[in-house]
Design a protein around this motif. Structure first.
Motif, PDB file in Angstrom:
ATOM      1  N   SER A 167     -55.227   1.658  10.367  1.00  0.00           N
ATOM      2  CA  SER A 167     -54.097   0.737  10.512  1.00  0.00           C
ATOM      3  C   SER A 167     -53.151   1.200  11.610  1.00  0.00           C
ATOM      4  CB  SER A 167     -53.330   0.629   9.193  1.00  0.00           C
ATOM      5  OG  SER A 167     -54.132   0.052   8.192  1.00  0.00           O
ATOM      6  N   ALA A 168     -52.944   2.521  11.680  1.00  0.00           N
ATOM      7  CA  ALA A 168     -52.044   3.075  12.693  1.00  0.00           C
ATOM      8  C   ALA A 168     -52.594   2.847  14.105  1.00  0.00           C
ATOM      9  CB  ALA A 168     -51.835   4.564  12.448  1.00  0.00           C
ATOM     10  N   LEU A 169     -53.902   3.053  14.279  1.00  0.00           N
ATOM     11  CA  LEU A 169     -54.519   2.835  15.593  1.00  0.00           C
ATOM     12  C   LEU A 169     -54.440   1.354  15.986  1.00  0.00           C
ATOM     13  CD1 LEU A 169     -57.668   5.126  15.330  1.00  0.00           C
ATOM     14  CD2 LEU A 169     -55.718   5.446  16.872  1.00  0.00           C
ATOM     15  N   PHE A 170     -54.715   0.476  15.031  1.00  0.00           N
ATOM     16  CA  PHE A 170     -54.655  -0.968  15.274  1.00  0.00           C
ATOM     17  C   PHE A 170     -53.238  -1.363  15.663  1.00  0.00           C
ATOM     18  CE2 PHE A 170     -54.478  -5.423  13.617  1.00  0.00           C
ATOM     19  CZ  PHE A 170     -55.454  -5.966  14.441  1.00  0.00           C
ATOM     20  N   GLY A 171     -52.257  -0.878  14.879  1.00  0.00           N
ATOM     21  CA  GLY A 171     -50.865  -1.206  15.158  1.00  0.00           C
ATOM     22  C   GLY A 171     -50.380  -0.620  16.461  1.00  0.00           C
ATOM     23  N   MET A 172     -50.847   0.589  16.791  1.00  0.00           N
ATOM     24  CA  MET A 172     -50.460   1.229  18.041  1.00  0.00           C
ATOM     25  C   MET A 172     -50.865   0.380  19.233  1.00  0.00           C
ATOM     26  SD  MET A 172     -51.680   4.955  19.569  1.00  0.00           S
ATOM     27  CE  MET A 172     -53.392   4.448  19.847  1.00  0.00           C
ATOM     28  N   VAL A 173     -52.073  -0.131  19.206  1.00  0.00           N
ATOM     29  CA  VAL A 173     -52.552  -0.956  20.313  1.00  0.00           C
ATOM     30  C   VAL A 173     -51.748  -2.247  20.413  1.00  0.00           C
ATOM     31  CG1 VAL A 173     -54.516  -2.268  21.206  1.00  0.00           C
ATOM     32  CG2 VAL A 173     -54.870   0.020  20.278  1.00  0.00           C
ATOM     33  N   LEU A 174     -51.507  -2.899  19.267  1.00  0.00           N
ATOM     34  CA  LEU A 174     -50.751  -4.153  19.270  1.00  0.00           C
ATOM     35  C   LEU A 174     -49.346  -3.956  19.835  1.00  0.00           C
ATOM     36  CD1 LEU A 174     -51.572  -5.795  15.811  1.00  0.00           C
ATOM     37  CD2 LEU A 174     -52.282  -6.594  18.066  1.00  0.00           C
ATOM     38  N   VAL A 175     -48.632  -2.984  19.300  1.00  0.00           N
ATOM     39  CA  VAL A 175     -47.238  -2.780  19.704  1.00  0.00           C
ATOM     40  C   VAL A 175     -47.143  -2.312  21.153  1.00  0.00           C
ATOM     41  CG1 VAL A 175     -45.143  -1.449  19.273  1.00  0.00           C
ATOM     42  CG2 VAL A 175     -46.457  -2.356  17.349  1.00  0.00           C
ATOM     43  N   ALA A 176     -48.001  -1.361  21.525  1.00  0.00           N
ATOM     44  CA  ALA A 176     -47.972  -0.859  22.901  1.00  0.00           C
ATOM     45  C   ALA A 176     -48.307  -1.965  23.895  1.00  0.00           C
ATOM     46  CB  ALA A 176     -48.951   0.300  23.063  1.00  0.00           C
ATOM     47  N   ALA A 177     -49.273  -2.797  23.545  1.00  0.00           N
ATOM     48  CA  ALA A 177     -49.677  -3.874  24.453  1.00  0.00           C
ATOM     49  C   ALA A 177     -48.577  -4.928  24.590  1.00  0.00           C
ATOM     50  CB  ALA A 177     -50.961  -4.523  23.963  1.00  0.00           C
ATOM     51  N   LEU A 178     -47.931  -5.277  23.488  1.00  0.00           N
ATOM     52  CA  LEU A 178     -46.853  -6.261  23.548  1.00  0.00           C
ATOM     53  C   LEU A 178     -45.663  -5.717  24.336  1.00  0.00           C
ATOM     54  CD1 LEU A 178     -46.926  -7.826  19.967  1.00  0.00           C
ATOM     55  CD2 LEU A 178     -47.670  -8.864  22.115  1.00  0.00           C
ATOM     56  N   ASP A 179     -45.362  -4.433  24.139  1.00  0.00           N
ATOM     57  CA  ASP A 179     -44.283  -3.809  24.901  1.00  0.00           C
ATOM     58  C   ASP A 179     -44.627  -3.808  26.390  1.00  0.00           C
ATOM     59  OD1 ASP A 179     -41.760  -1.827  24.536  1.00  0.00           O
ATOM     60  OD2 ASP A 179     -43.054  -1.069  26.132  1.00  0.00           O
ATOM     61  N   TRP A 180     -45.871  -3.491  26.677  1.00  0.00           N
ATOM     62  CA  TRP A 180     -46.359  -3.493  28.060  1.00  0.00           C
ATOM     63  C   TRP A 180     -46.203  -4.876  28.682  1.00  0.00           C
ATOM     64  CZ3 TRP A 180     -52.196  -4.463  28.673  1.00  0.00           C
ATOM     65  CH2 TRP A 180     -52.540  -4.635  30.016  1.00  0.00           C
ATOM     66  N   GLN A 181     -46.684  -5.899  27.986  1.00  0.00           N
ATOM     67  CA  GLN A 181     -46.632  -7.262  28.505  1.00  0.00           C
ATOM     68  C   GLN A 181     -45.202  -7.756  28.684  1.00  0.00           C
ATOM     69  OE1 GLN A 181     -49.467  -9.512  29.139  1.00  0.00           O
ATOM     70  NE2 GLN A 181     -50.482  -7.548  29.188  1.00  0.00           N
ATOM     71  N   SER A 182     -44.322  -7.372  27.763  1.00  0.00           N
ATOM     72  CA  SER A 182     -42.955  -7.897  27.770  1.00  0.00           C
ATOM     73  C   SER A 182     -42.010  -7.113  28.675  1.00  0.00           C
ATOM     74  CB  SER A 182     -42.388  -7.891  26.343  1.00  0.00           C
ATOM     75  OG  SER A 182     -43.166  -8.694  25.486  1.00  0.00           O
ATOM     76  N   PHE A 183     -42.139  -5.787  28.666  1.00  0.00           N
ATOM     77  CA  PHE A 183     -41.132  -4.959  29.335  1.00  0.00           C
ATOM     78  C   PHE A 183     -41.648  -4.117  30.503  1.00  0.00           C
ATOM     79  CE2 PHE A 183     -39.865  -5.310  24.783  1.00  0.00           C
ATOM     80  CZ  PHE A 183     -38.783  -6.181  24.974  1.00  0.00           C
ATOM     81  N   GLN A 184     -42.947  -3.930  30.590  1.00  0.00           N
ATOM     82  CA  GLN A 184     -43.495  -3.121  31.677  1.00  0.00           C
ATOM     83  C   GLN A 184     -44.711  -3.799  32.308  1.00  0.00           C
ATOM     84  OE1 GLN A 184     -43.551   1.247  30.769  1.00  0.00           O
ATOM     85  NE2 GLN A 184     -43.192   0.587  28.662  1.00  0.00           N
TER      86      GLN A 184
ATOM     87  N   GLU B   7     -45.524  -4.480  35.164  1.00  0.00           N
ATOM     88  CA  GLU B   7     -46.010  -3.941  36.436  1.00  0.00           C
ATOM     89  C   GLU B   7     -47.080  -2.877  36.226  1.00  0.00           C
ATOM     90  OE1 GLU B   7     -42.859  -1.155  35.035  1.00  0.00           O
ATOM     91  OE2 GLU B   7     -43.104  -3.330  35.102  1.00  0.00           O
ATOM     92  N   ARG B   8     -47.188  -2.358  35.021  1.00  0.00           N
ATOM     93  CA  ARG B   8     -48.203  -1.331  34.737  1.00  0.00           C
ATOM     94  C   ARG B   8     -49.588  -1.971  34.642  1.00  0.00           C
ATOM     95  NH1 ARG B   8     -46.514   3.661  33.383  1.00  0.00           N
ATOM     96  NH2 ARG B   8     -44.338   3.967  32.752  1.00  0.00           N
ATOM     97  N   SER B   9     -50.593  -1.209  35.017  1.00  0.00           N
ATOM     98  CA  SER B   9     -51.972  -1.690  34.922  1.00  0.00           C
ATOM     99  C   SER B   9     -52.537  -1.355  33.546  1.00  0.00           C
ATOM    100  CB  SER B   9     -52.842  -1.029  36.000  1.00  0.00           C
ATOM    101  OG  SER B   9     -52.969   0.370  35.732  1.00  0.00           O
ATOM    102  N   VAL B  10     -53.627  -2.013  33.197  1.00  0.00           N
ATOM    103  CA  VAL B  10     -54.281  -1.713  31.920  1.00  0.00           C
ATOM    104  C   VAL B  10     -54.769  -0.269  31.908  1.00  0.00           C
ATOM    105  CG1 VAL B  10     -56.567  -2.538  32.639  1.00  0.00           C
ATOM    106  CG2 VAL B  10     -55.963  -2.551  30.219  1.00  0.00           C
ATOM    107  N   ASP B  11     -55.140   0.256  33.083  1.00  0.00           N
ATOM    108  CA  ASP B  11     -55.587   1.649  33.170  1.00  0.00           C
ATOM    109  C   ASP B  11     -54.476   2.615  32.774  1.00  0.00           C
ATOM    110  OD1 ASP B  11     -58.155   1.012  34.010  1.00  0.00           O
ATOM    111  OD2 ASP B  11     -57.621   1.056  36.131  1.00  0.00           O
ATOM    112  N   GLU B  12     -53.255   2.331  33.214  1.00  0.00           N
ATOM    113  CA  GLU B  12     -52.127   3.204  32.881  1.00  0.00           C
ATOM    114  C   GLU B  12     -51.832   3.192  31.388  1.00  0.00           C
ATOM    115  OE1 GLU B  12     -48.745   3.406  36.064  1.00  0.00           O
ATOM    116  OE2 GLU B  12     -49.460   1.343  36.013  1.00  0.00           O
ATOM    117  N   VAL B  13     -51.817   2.005  30.820  1.00  0.00           N
ATOM    118  CA  VAL B  13     -51.512   1.885  29.396  1.00  0.00           C
ATOM    119  C   VAL B  13     -52.624   2.531  28.570  1.00  0.00           C
ATOM    120  CG1 VAL B  13     -50.971   0.309  27.505  1.00  0.00           C
ATOM    121  CG2 VAL B  13     -50.233  -0.244  29.825  1.00  0.00           C
TER     122      VAL B  13
END
Length: 206
Positions: A162-179, A181-187
């Motif tokens: 659950s933690a791994l699943f949630g980590m990807v969801l939250v990190a990806a949404l933060d990336w899309q919304s606030f960062q 300019e970052r590439s998928v490779d960086e994230v």
């Protein structure tokens, strides 16, 4: 010549895409069937031919989206195994697959996260079921990793999955919304280091 089943599949895809975009923009309650039909470029009756109601459409939309994500995770794990990679490598590949999926379907992911915490929705049980399907894919790889001695036997499998699943969801949404300019490779690199260093118990890869 396009078959009737192919036509119906294409129509449903258009309705899914129209619905998820509109609902992400203005919310479920404010989105009408007329708007969904107009955005999809079909007649209003076509919506009801394919789905009994707007609620059913949205429920199937969420189910369809998370099943696509689950398939992406499974394919990433299978491809890693076929190449002879470790189970931790498979988890890393699943993180990458999850990020790429969310990058491709950001509105769907935003809807999923928003709806996950609303317990009064008609589709809540469906949402829990499809979420568990995605979690189960991760749990299976974690079990294999523990059996192979790649991860500690002390790991709580359901919670870690659950933690791994949630980590990807939250990190990806933060990336899309606030960062953005970052590439998928960086994230992916940042999350990969967390996986290798925190879950795997090994030094982060360079």
């Amino acid at each position: 010549m396009e078959s009737s089943s192919t036509r119906r599949m294409n129509t449903r895809r258009k309705l899914f895409e129209a619905a998820v975009t509109l609902i992400a923009e203005q919310g479920f309650s404010s989105t009408t069937v007329d708007e969904i039909a107009e955005r999809a470029g079909v007649a209003k009756g076509t919506v009801y031919y394919n789905f009994a109601s707007k609620t059913v459409l949205f429920e199937e939309l969420l189910r369809h989206g998370i099943e696509l994500l689950t398939d992406s995770l499974q394919q990433a794990a299978d491809a890693t195994a076929a190449r002879g990679g470790s189970n931790v490598d498979a988890l890393d590949a699943m993180i990458r697959a999850g990020l790429e999926f969310i990058s491709a379907y950001p509105a769907l992911t935003q809807l999923y996260v928003a709806e996950l915490w609303r317990t009064n929705r008609a589709w809540q049980s469906t949402l829990m079921q499809v979420r568990q399907q995605a979690i189960a894919v991760i749990e299976t790889v974690l079990r294999k990793a523990i059996s192979a001695g790649e991860l500690s036997e002390e790991i709580d499998i359901p919670l870690t999955a659950s933690a791994l699943f949630g980590m990807v969801l939250v990190a990806a949404l933060d990336w899309q919304s606030f960062q953005p300019e970052r590439s998928v490779d960086e994230v992916h690199s940042a999350l990969s280091r967390l996986l290798q260093g925190r879950v795997g118990g090994d030094s982060p890869r360079g």
